[in-house]
Design a protein around this motif. Structure first.
Motif, PDB file in Angstrom:
ATOM      1  N   THR A 171       1.695   6.979   0.767  1.00 42.51           N
ATOM      2  CA  THR A 171       2.585   8.152   0.764  1.00 42.51           C
ATOM      3  C   THR A 171       2.283   9.104  -0.402  1.00 42.51           C
ATOM      4  N   GLY A 172       1.561   8.611  -1.396  1.00 40.90           N
ATOM      5  CA  GLY A 172       1.330   9.420  -2.603  1.00 40.90           C
ATOM      6  C   GLY A 172       2.604   9.575  -3.414  1.00 40.90           C
ATOM      7  N   ARG A 173       3.532   8.633  -3.269  1.00 38.76           N
ATOM      8  CA  ARG A 173       4.836   8.753  -3.930  1.00 38.76           C
ATOM      9  C   ARG A 173       5.323   7.379  -4.394  1.00 38.76           C
ATOM     10  N   GLU A 174       6.345   7.396  -5.247  1.00 42.55           N
ATOM     11  CA  GLU A 174       6.938   6.145  -5.737  1.00 42.55           C
ATOM     12  C   GLU A 174       7.992   5.651  -4.734  1.00 42.55           C
ATOM     13  N   THR A 175       7.765   4.448  -4.215  1.00 44.47           N
ATOM     14  CA  THR A 175       8.758   3.849  -3.307  1.00 44.47           C
ATOM     15  C   THR A 175       9.533   2.735  -4.005  1.00 44.47           C
ATOM     16  N   GLY A 176       9.148   2.467  -5.235  1.00 44.26           N
ATOM     17  CA  GLY A 176       9.832   1.415  -5.991  1.00 44.26           C
ATOM     18  C   GLY A 176       9.361   0.019  -5.628  1.00 44.26           C
ATOM     19  N   PHE A 177       8.294  -0.080  -4.834  1.00 40.27           N
ATOM     20  CA  PHE A 177       7.861  -1.435  -4.445  1.00 40.27           C
ATOM     21  C   PHE A 177       7.291  -2.192  -5.637  1.00 40.27           C
ATOM     22  N   ARG A 178       7.761  -3.415  -5.801  1.00 41.86           N
ATOM     23  CA  ARG A 178       7.221  -4.317  -6.812  1.00 41.86           C
ATOM     24  C   ARG A 178       7.117  -5.704  -6.176  1.00 41.86           C
ATOM     25  N   GLN A 179       5.989  -6.351  -6.395  1.00 42.91           N
ATOM     26  CA  GLN A 179       5.851  -7.725  -5.887  1.00 42.91           C
ATOM     27  C   GLN A 179       6.447  -8.683  -6.911  1.00 42.91           C
ATOM     28  N   CYS A 180       7.771  -8.788  -6.887  1.00 41.13           N
ATOM     29  CA  CYS A 180       8.463  -9.504  -7.957  1.00 41.13           C
ATOM     30  C   CYS A 180       8.646 -10.990  -7.655  1.00 41.13           C
ATOM     31  N   GLY A 181       8.479 -11.391  -6.399  1.00 43.21           N
ATOM     32  CA  GLY A 181       8.776 -12.768  -6.027  1.00 43.21           C
ATOM     33  C   GLY A 181      10.261 -12.929  -5.727  1.00 43.21           C
ATOM     34  N   GLN A 192       0.828  -1.225   0.000  1.00 40.13           N
ATOM     35  CA  GLN A 192       0.000   0.000   0.000  1.00 40.13           C
ATOM     36  C   GLN A 192       0.857   1.268   0.000  1.00 40.13           C
ATOM     37  N   MET A 193       2.184   1.124   0.101  1.00 40.08           N
ATOM     38  CA  MET A 193       3.025   2.271   0.454  1.00 40.08           C
ATOM     39  C   MET A 193       2.955   3.417  -0.558  1.00 40.08           C
ATOM     40  N   ASN A 194       2.908   3.086  -1.862  1.00 39.38           N
ATOM     41  CA  ASN A 194       2.809   4.178  -2.845  1.00 39.38           C
ATOM     42  C   ASN A 194       1.525   4.977  -2.620  1.00 39.38           C
TER      43      ASN A 194
END
Ligand SMILES: Cc1cc2nc3c(=O)[nH]c(=O)nc-3n(C[C@H](O)[C@H](O)[C@H](O)COP(=O)(O)OP(=O)(O)OC[C@H]3O[C@@H](n4cnc5c(N)ncnc54)[C@H](O)[C@@H]3O)c2cc1C
Length: 432
Positions: free
Chosen positions: A90-100, A85-87
């Protein structure tokens, strides 16, 4: 020798009072301030250098449940939920990707460890699968290396350390937190044995509660306050590479390598299961505490004696709040990476993984990791110092569990019902 971190400018004026002061602008301090501010609690975060300039921008960026000590599983699950939920939060790009994330292994002993861990993980409804050697090699980008098998967790992910914590800090400020950088906390202020504020290099802040989230500096800070925190500093090293063609989206780790895609399109690589522990005066002070850990990790830990022994010996261990503290002497801990380990990682990855045959080094850096004797963090009230809460000793895997830990710390501060049972993280487990 340091990755470029998104800048977070300081607020201009030091408030004279607040409800909570957080010491440290890494992932733990910043997420704590974020959740406190969102709860409407006045909070001031003091960072001696810049936001996320130490471990929190220098780590691999893996946000994982997989492979964790069972005591950390609920916290890592709650953290992954928050990362997802972080993006939006925060309303910002955190670079989170559920890549495995894939762990590949070379022998039956490691595979048995995967199977045993999976049995535990199943009881927490963590979705993982065991792969055979060919499947693991295939997922790892067509590895030209014989793996015995693999453990894969499709719901694990990655976030971009140089962006994530600055994004959360900016959002914390929007929610009402004051963020002071270049503002070292020299000491606690106390009245009648209780913490009633902090003395910073820019003046005093009165408050009800202080959260210590000082990473590799927490033990030194605690020592000056009469608190003996069990923690040693260990060096981790990372290299960023580009010119990689066709490597997997999944982050992959094996017995002697690790790589994950970064937001610039390249990869961050490292020599997994190998870190450097400099012998320092603190090593001897804490020898009994860490003996078990040295024995358990003897194949992964490279002990070395050198410059850091003298550097640490020169750092004062006691100071008064009127004098400049060690935190003003070293604004940003920027250790030289282990070039030997990085060169090894580069060689192994280029040899075994065809997509990396053409890779080029872009940069490399080191980061100082604060490790506890059982490699599980301390999230607790300081037993002898009412008003002080500890969020320390994240032992090389605090980025992934940072959001959950920050949320839990905010709940501990507020005396709210904790989202995760904090009992496994008590400080007194080391004196038992
Ligand atoms: C090479 C490497 C790879 C890693 N890989 C991973 C990974 O893939 N996944 C994962 O989950 N974790 C990983 N980690 C671990 C993770 O980075 C840390 O556990 C986490 O960042 C710790 O956050 P922190 O906020 O406790 O500490 P830090 O990020 O170090 O922040 C502490 C801050 O406190 C400030 N400070 C200290 N004392 C004072 C004072 N007196 N006054 C004011 N400010 C003060 C410091 O300047 C610092 O900025 C890795 C670490 C390294 C170094």
């Amino acid at each position: 020798m340091a990755p470029k971190v998104e800048p977070v400018p300081s607020d201009a004026t030091l408030p004279a009072s607040t409800r909570v002061v957080v010491i440290g602008g890494g992932v733990i301090g910043v997420t704590t301030a974020f959740f406190l501010a969102r709860a409407g609690v006045p909070v001031v975060l003091c960072e001696k250098g810049e936001i996320a300039a130490e471990q929190s921008s220098r780590n691999w960026g893996w946000t994982r449940v997989m492979g964790r000590d069972e005591r950390e599983l609920p916290l890592s699950q709650s953290s992954l939920d928050l990362w997802r939920q972080m993006n939006a939060l925060t309303g910002r790009e955190t670079g989170f990707r559920q890549c495995g994330i894939l762990y590949a292994c070379d022998d039956q002993k490691q595979l048995d460890e995967f199977l045993s861990w999976k049995t535990t993980a199943d009881t927490y409804q963590i979705r993982t699968s065991i792969l055979n050697g060919a499947q693991a090699a295939d997922m790892a980008g067509g590895a030209q290396r014989v793996f015995k098998g693999g453990l894969f967790c499709p719901t694990d992910g990655r976030a971009e350390p140089t962006m994530a914590v600055p994004a959360i800090a900016a959002a914390a400020r929007e929610a009402g937190a004051t963020i002071m950088t270049r503002c070292a906390v020299r000491a606690l202020d106390r009245q009648g044995g209780r913490v009633c504020g902090v003395i910073t290099e820019r003046g005093r802040i009165a408050c009800d509660t202080v959260v210590l989230a000082g990473g590799a500096w927490s033990r030194l800070f605690g020592g000056n306050e009469g608190l003996d925190l069990p923690s040693l500093n260990v060096l981790g090293s990372v290299m960023r590479v580009d010119n990689v063609e066709g490597a997997p989206e999944e982050s992959v780790g094996g017995s002697d390598f690790a790589f994950r895609r970064n937001i610039h399109g390249g990869y961050n690589i490292s020599r997994r299961n190998a870190s450097v522990s400099d012998i320092t005066p603190d090593t001897f002070r804490q020898l009994r505490r860490f003996m078990g850990s040295y024995v358990r990790n003897r194949h992964e830990m490279r002990l070395r004696i050198g410059r850091r022994f003298i550097e640490e010996m020169r750092l004062p261990r006691r100071w008064s709040a009127d004098d400049a503290s060690p935190f003003e002497q070293i604004r940003i801990l920027d250790p030289e990476p282990s070039h030997g380990l990085l060169d090894e990682a580069f060689r192994i990855i280029r040899r075994d993984f065809p997509p990396f045959r053409t890779m080029r080094e872009v940069e490399r850096w080191g980061g100082m990791i604060d490790v506890t004797p059982d490699a599980v963090p301390i999230i607790d009230h300081a037993p002898t110092l009412p008003g002080l809460v500890l969020g320390v000793g994240f032992s090389g895997h605090g980025f992934g569990i940072g959001p959950g830990a920050g949320k839990l710390l905010s709940e501990i501060v507020l005396g709210a019902r904790p989202s995760v049972d904090p009992a496994p993280f008590r400080l007194n487990r080391f004196s038992a």
